[in-house]
Design an enzyme around this catalytic site. Structure first.
Site, PDB file in Angstrom:
ATOM      1  N   ARG A 103       0.833  -1.199   0.000  1.00 43.88           N
ATOM      2  CA  ARG A 103       0.000   0.000   0.000  1.00 43.88           C
ATOM      3  C   ARG A 103       0.866   1.247   0.000  1.00 43.88           C
ATOM      4  NH1 ARG A 103      -4.449   1.632   4.570  1.00 43.88           N
ATOM      5  NH2 ARG A 103      -2.590   1.825   5.866  1.00 43.88           N
ATOM      6  N   THR A 107      -1.066   7.646  -1.245  1.00 46.10           N
ATOM      7  CA  THR A 107      -2.297   7.538  -2.045  1.00 46.10           C
ATOM      8  C   THR A 107      -3.266   6.517  -1.475  1.00 46.10           C
ATOM      9  OG1 THR A 107      -1.402   5.810  -3.490  1.00 46.10           O
ATOM     10  CG2 THR A 107      -0.951   8.086  -4.098  1.00 46.10           C
ATOM     11  N   ASP A 201      -0.732  -3.083  12.098  1.00 40.03           N
ATOM     12  CA  ASP A 201      -0.214  -3.553  10.824  1.00 40.03           C
ATOM     13  C   ASP A 201       0.059  -5.054  10.926  1.00 40.03           C
ATOM     14  OD1 ASP A 201       1.963  -4.306   8.852  1.00 40.03           O
ATOM     15  OD2 ASP A 201       1.575  -2.256   8.218  1.00 40.03           O
ATOM     16  N   ASP A 204       3.688  -6.252  10.154  1.00 33.75           N
ATOM     17  CA  ASP A 204       4.629  -5.934  11.222  1.00 33.75           C
ATOM     18  C   ASP A 204       4.406  -6.827  12.439  1.00 33.75           C
ATOM     19  OD1 ASP A 204       5.684  -3.993   9.618  1.00 33.75           O
ATOM     20  OD2 ASP A 204       4.713  -2.307  10.644  1.00 33.75           O
TER      21      ASP A 204
END
Length: 210
Positions: A103, A107, A201, A204
């Site tokens: 990602r 944006t 995340d 992560d």
């Protein structure tokens, strides 16, 4: 598009531990595998099978076997890789492809950096693995990638989803044979495009900061 949100106390329990920021990576990885296996039961309800004749110790009978071509499991790298073992544990005869997407934090749209898939997916059932259905951009791109190669139906397995992402996928996939299986549908996205309450995340949490 069909959507199934799992409603089972074992799934909710495992999700609770995954959400906890103090859960260590080894535990997070193990629970992710267990959770995906549970979700895979729902995701594979419509897997194609064919009749086979067998003989039990008592008599002859007819059972079923997974049809050819075999289902294709496609984890979206890197976080989806943490879901792979839980899926193939349930469907060990499935083939595995890989799709690398990241990602863009500015944006919030996906960039594809790698793929390892058959050129022709005609008449294939595909199962996409992506832990977080947030904005929906990565999942939309991945599903469209498979459909463009001839896949006849696609099921996405996600640990968590946000209403905004689910709506985006539904709009983009209107009229296509797509199913979404979620461990839970959370409240919303925050200003950074992360699911709330979410679990942070997933990549992560699975593999550490790199």
């Amino acid at each position: 598009m069909r959507v199934h949100v799992a409603d089972h106390p074992l799934i909710t329990h495992k999700l609770t531990v995954l959400r906890d920021k103090n859960t260590a990576a080894p535990t997070f990885r193990a629970l992710t595998e267990e959770l995906v296996t549970l979700l895979a039961y729902e995701a594979t309800r419509s897997v194609r099978v064919e009749a086979v004749d067998i003989e039990t110790p008592v008599t002859k009978t007819t059972g079923v076997a997974i049809s050819s071509p075999k289902p294709l499991v496609v984890p979206i790298l890197r976080a989806g890789l943490g879901m792979l073992e839980g899926m193939v544990k349930l469907v060990p005869t499935a083939e595995v492809g890989f799709l690398g997407m990241v990602r863009n934090e500015e944006t919030l749209k996906p960039d594809t950096y790698a793929e390892r898939l058959p050129d022709d997916l005609s008449n294939r059932q595909c199962f996409v693995l992506d832990p977080m259905l947030a904005t929906g951009g990565s999942l939309i791109a991945a599903i469209q990638y498979l459909l463009d190669r001839g896949a006849t139906d696609v099921t996405a397995v996600c640990i968590l989803g946000a209403p905004e992402g689910l709506a985006a996928v539904e709009k983009a996939m209107e009229g296509r044979d797509v199913t979404i299986v979620l461990g839970a549908l959370d409240e919303r996205l925050n200003e950074n495009g992360y699911i709330v309450p979410g679990l942070g995340d997933a990549g992560d949490r699975l593999y550490g900061l790199v």
